[in-house]
Motif scaffolding. Structure first.
Motif, mmCIF file in Angstrom:
data_model
loop_
_atom_site.group_PDB
_atom_site.id
_atom_site.type_symbol
_atom_site.label_atom_id
_atom_site.label_comp_id
_atom_site.label_asym_id
_atom_site.label_seq_id
_atom_site.Cartn_x
_atom_site.Cartn_y
_atom_site.Cartn_z
ATOM 1 N N GLU A 1 71.369 75.895 63.907
ATOM 2 C CA GLU A 1 72.876 75.186 64.170
ATOM 3 C C GLU A 1 72.569 74.533 65.507
ATOM 4 O O GLU A 1 71.881 75.256 66.812
ATOM 5 C CB GLU A 1 73.249 77.211 64.464
ATOM 6 C CG GLU A 1 73.589 78.072 63.423
ATOM 7 C CD GLU A 1 74.474 77.686 62.721
ATOM 8 O OE1 GLU A 1 75.440 77.585 63.029
ATOM 9 O OE2 GLU A 1 74.516 78.649 62.136
ATOM 10 N N GLN B 1 78.047 66.702 56.874
ATOM 11 C CA GLN B 1 77.621 67.588 59.211
ATOM 12 C C GLN B 1 75.925 66.839 59.212
ATOM 13 O O GLN B 1 75.929 67.113 60.070
ATOM 14 C CB GLN B 1 78.632 68.477 58.867
ATOM 15 C CG GLN B 1 79.429 68.844 58.375
ATOM 16 C CD GLN B 1 80.090 68.734 59.990
ATOM 17 O OE1 GLN B 1 79.656 68.463 61.362
ATOM 18 N NE2 GLN B 1 81.450 67.243 59.808
ATOM 19 N N ASP C 1 75.053 65.984 63.135
ATOM 20 C CA ASP C 1 74.062 67.089 63.562
ATOM 21 C C ASP C 1 73.025 66.079 63.994
ATOM 22 O O ASP C 1 72.125 66.037 65.230
ATOM 23 C CB ASP C 1 73.774 68.291 63.019
ATOM 24 C CG ASP C 1 75.000 68.584 62.434
ATOM 25 O OD1 ASP C 1 75.887 68.826 63.698
ATOM 26 O OD2 ASP C 1 74.593 70.354 61.969
ATOM 27 N N ASP D 1 85.605 69.507 62.630
ATOM 28 C CA ASP D 1 84.096 70.619 61.510
ATOM 29 C C ASP D 1 82.892 70.453 62.910
ATOM 30 O O ASP D 1 82.286 71.969 63.256
ATOM 31 C CB ASP D 1 83.950 69.917 60.463
ATOM 32 C CG ASP D 1 85.033 70.410 59.678
ATOM 33 O OD1 ASP D 1 85.948 70.727 60.172
ATOM 34 O OD2 ASP D 1 84.531 69.924 58.603
ATOM 35 N N HIS D 2 82.799 69.089 63.671
ATOM 36 C CA HIS D 2 81.850 69.354 64.030
ATOM 37 C C HIS D 2 81.825 69.533 65.658
ATOM 38 O O HIS D 2 81.068 70.891 65.843
ATOM 39 C CB HIS D 2 81.231 67.967 64.434
ATOM 40 C CG HIS D 2 80.026 67.384 65.621
ATOM 41 N ND1 HIS D 2 78.944 68.380 65.070
ATOM 42 C CD2 HIS D 2 80.218 67.173 66.909
ATOM 43 C CE1 HIS D 2 77.987 67.683 66.550
ATOM 44 N NE2 HIS D 2 78.898 66.697 67.369
ATOM 45 N N ALA E 1 81.529 73.280 65.523
ATOM 46 C CA ALA E 1 79.936 73.749 66.147
ATOM 47 C C ALA E 1 79.226 73.627 67.103
ATOM 48 O O ALA E 1 78.616 74.312 67.580
ATOM 49 C CB ALA E 1 79.209 73.381 64.162
ATOM 50 N N LYS F 1 79.904 75.964 69.667
ATOM 51 C CA LYS F 1 79.103 77.502 70.146
ATOM 52 C C LYS F 1 78.908 77.674 71.517
ATOM 53 O O LYS F 1 78.347 78.311 71.843
ATOM 54 C CB LYS F 1 79.103 77.859 68.343
ATOM 55 C CG LYS F 1 79.922 78.291 67.638
ATOM 56 C CD LYS F 1 78.446 78.659 66.560
ATOM 57 C CE LYS F 1 79.472 78.658 65.043
ATOM 58 N NZ LYS F 1 79.245 78.473 63.760
#
Lengths: 446, 317
Positions: free
Chosen positions: A237, A276, A280, B306-307, B310, B313
């Motif tokens: 994550e 995404q 990331d 959306d990023h 994430a 968190k």
């Protein structure tokens, strides 16, 4: 634990011979303590001292090489947390996954797509670095077939991804000569995986389920005598991975924590969501990954990542220059305006971008100022009327146009008289900021 | 082996600025750590995304961007409402019509538009001038006045024109974007000048003039990292939240604007590439310490959010 300069100094021969390049042994000791010199530079150091200082003299993050020959990838050896402090040394290797449960045709097509991920930026070619073959089938035979197929079809080094020691052993039989990265030694298999890495002399990834387990495993693997390592905290994550990558880099640099003194690998692969995945991967490039693994071979995903890597890993102390030549924006004819700027890439890109935005085709000529901006170059005497006039003559812009006008940056209006005299051009003073170019052209160029 | 988590002990934090009024008002800043390293400090406020609206039809926007908005682009009020529908936390209205080349509209004209837009939306309003420093100094006293009480963010105030813009902010209760070209010392100097006019530092937002991915993003990245480190170690004149003009810069890049590579390389489909150009410019600058992001494509906003969901968190230790 890190030693101080004085502790290191006590172990040195104290000859002050200067052969290491430092004026005194004490100065050399200070450099060693700061991780800026290597003990090997001292020809007279005793073996006992070498052993004692071994840990302290090693770089805080090891340099690891994957692959052979022209496409060999070097990662690690980083010395700073922030690029403005010095620079990031070895750009993040970008790896793309291929899965062994794909058909032979699918594998061939994906490797072909990976091979075609080649982009030009300011005259330099940029590409990806690694192909990761994933033993998704769980079958050793399929894994070996896939490794063979990929190896035969690409020039990039491989990452072999399997937790099955038997499959890994068979794959290494066919692929070890290309020095792939073995992924990965885990709590369950580390003894056998380490044996394989040692046997074939290939780099080994160590994967923990968190930072604690990772540190423990790295110590076990190094105790078995293998130190060419790439480390993975297991985070998948983005929030956890950012934290872990930061901890790994911080502890290696600030505490010389040996288990984390290796380049890190991060996995962004997310086939369900390529946008995404790219985002990331971008975070991992900015924040300390030695290798980032993605699933997509779409140029639209990879181009932004390669561009970001190029940006983050440029040397902040050394401006990037573009080639000093005549650039044609939008197919200019003989009546098109001629903009003079400098070859600092940022300056050039601003001018070129704003000329493009004006939709007036034009010539843009960056003068070679060693890659520094207009005002700095002018102040340093690198943007003089003499220099500009000479470059314009050498580049032959006169032959391309049917008028006699050039446009210089508004900040150096002071040059116009002398430049007109030396070059024979009519010198028009343009806007101070490139964003003023569209309206300048509208008002002044018909 | 238990690894001791290495936590920095920061002594200070980023100032917190409130924009807008009522239930949809937003706060930016307040961070007491580097971006999203929540194991050692707080990131109390999510980054704010504003979608851009102009009072002039955006001729220079590529089709892919215009198509995302449909038929609202000639009407700033309809456009702003649509931005809110798309999920924007704020609307950034550009008063382009005041530009001498785009109609040279008067202060009264643009103020009328600004008021109409502000009244049509319930999210905070950011008001940007036309970018010509003298003209912006001329329009903002009137614009600031008609928006009195709305607690807008207005700008950009530069070394040349900050006087007029800060004065209207002081009188009418707005906050100010302080803009300086890619130089940490100039940014600091302008903040000092503005606070000397008695505008509190929690009503200033720094615009470091970012570049897009591939077009100088690394300069802004490092300046922003340095500013954040300055803020965390007690430099009050670098401790303001940072605004990033992401849409304006990324949609200038040929990688976003063009259907394919002019040099004949395979760049892949324009949609994915263009959205990533805008979003990755934003997410990269989020890692450098950005707080307020001005974007143009509604899908970029969605991907960015959306990023943020994430990354917010935080790592668990």
């Amino acid at each position: 634990m890190a030693l101080t300069g004085l502790e290191i100094y006590k172990q040195l021969p104290k000859k002050n011979c200067k052969e290491c390049g430092q004026p005194t042994c004490l100065a050399f000791a200070m450099q060693l303590a700061a991780g800026k010199a290597s003990l090997e530079a001292c020809p007279y150091v005793s073996d006992a001292a070498k052993e004692f200082l071994g840990a302290a003299s090693a770089p805080p993050i090891a340099l690891v090489k994957i692959g052979t020959g022209e496409k060999e990838l070097s990662i690690g050896n980083e010395t700073v947390l922030f690029r403005h402090d010095k620079r990031f040394e070895h750009p993040t290797g970008i790896a793309i996954e291929v899965y062994d449960d794909m058909s032979a045709e699918e594998i061939a097509a994906k490797v072909d797509a990976i091979n075609k991920l080649v982009f030009d930026r300011v005259g330099q070619i940029h590409e990806v670095d690694l192909v990761a073959v994933v033993n998704r089938s769980g079958d050793a035979g399929k894994f070996v077939e896939a490794v063979k197929a990929v190896q035969g079809a690409t020039k990039y080094p491989l990452i072999l991804i399997s937790s099955d020691v038997n499959a890994m052993g068979q794959a290494l039989e066919v692929a070890a000569a290309g020095k792939p990265l073995v992924y990965a030694a885990t709590a369950e298999n580390y003894e056998a995986m380490t044996e394989l890495a040692k046997k074939y002399q290939v780099p080994l990834a160590v994967k923990g389920s968190n930072l604690n387990e990772l540190a423990e495993l790295v110590e076990k693997v190094t105790a078995l005598g293998w130190k060419e390592l790439v480390i993975d905290s297991g985070a998948r994550e983005v929030a956890q991975a950012l934290g872990d990558l930061t901890q790994i880099r911080r502890k290696a640099l600030k505490e010389k924590f040996r288990p984390f003194g290796y380049p890190a690998i991060a996995f962004a692969s997310n086939p369900e969501n390529p946008l995404q995945e790219a985002i990331d991967a971008g975070v991992y490039i900015a924040k300390y990954a030695g290798i980032v693994v993605i699933s997509s071979a779409d140029p639209a995903v990879v181009l932004p990542l390669i561009t970001l890597r190029l940006n983050i890993y440029t040397d902040p102390q050394k401006p990037i220059a573009v080639e000093a030549k005549i650039y044609e924006i939008g197919n200019p004819g003989p009546d098109a305006p001629v903009f003079i700027t400098t070859n600092f890439s940022l300056t050039y890109f601003c001018v070129a971008g704003d000329v493009e935005a004006s939709r007036v085709p034009a010539y843009v000529i960056p003068i070679d100022t060693d890659g520094i901006s207009v005002l700095t170059a002018w102040a340093a005497g690198k943007y003089s009327p003499e220099k500009i006039a000479e470059d314009l003559k050498n580049l032959g812009i006169k032959d391309k146009i049917n008028h006699n006008k050039i446009i210089i940056p508004g900040h150096v209006a002071v040059l116009s008289g002398k430049l007109a005299e030396l070059s024979g051009f009519e010198v028009i003073v343009g806007p101070r900021e490139s964003s003023g170019i569209p309206s300048f052209l509208k008002q002044r160029w018909n | 082996m238990a690894v001791t988590i290495l936590k920095e002990r920061w002594t200070s934090k980023v100032a917190e600025v409130t924009i807008g009024e009522g239930p949809k008002a937003v706060k930016v800043g307040g961070d007491s750590t580097l971006p999203y390293l929540t194991f050692e400090g707080q990131v109390p406020n999510a980054p704010v995304v504003a979608l851009e609206v102009s009072d002039v039809y955006p001729e220079d926007w590529p089709e892919i961007l215009k198509n995302a908005w449909g038929d609202v682009l000639s009407d700033p009020v309809a456009w702003a409402k649509k931005a809110v529908e798309f999920g924007a936390d704020a609307v950034a209205l550009r008063l382009d019509s005041a530009h001498p080349d785009k109609g040279n509209a008067s202060a009264e004209d643009v103020a009328r538009t600004a008021k109409a837009v502000a009244d049509a939306i319930d999210v905070p309003l950011i008001v940007l001038g036309c970018g010509v420093e003298e003209k912006d100094a001329e329009i903002f006293p009137t614009v600031g006045e008609v928006l009195q009480g709305k607690n807008c963010l207005i700008g950009c105030a530069t070394q040349e024109n900050y006087n007029s813009i800060v004065a209207t902010a002081l009188v009418n209760g707005h906050s100010v974007i302080a803009s300086s070209p890619l130089d940490i010392n100039l940014a600091k100097q302008l903040n000092i000048l503005i606070t000397e006019m008695n505008l509190p530092s929690d009503r200033i937002v720094i615009d470091p003039l970012i570049g897009a991915l591939g077009y100088g993003i690394e300069y802004a990245y490092s300046i922003m990292e340095r500013a954040r480190l300055g803020a965390l170690t007690g430099d009050k004149m670098l401790a303001m939240p940072i605004i990033c003009f992401v849409g304006q810069e990324s949609w200038k890049a040929k990688e976003a604007k063009d259907e394919g590579s002019p040099e004949g390389y395979d760049w892949g489909g324009q949609y994915t590439r263009a959205i990533l150009w805008e979003v990755m410019t934003a997410t990269t600058l989020l890692q450098a310490g950005g707080h307020l992001f001005l974007m143009r494509h509604p899908d970029s906003l969605k991907q960015f959010k959306d990023h943020v969901a994430a990354i917010s968190k935080g790592a668990q230790y």
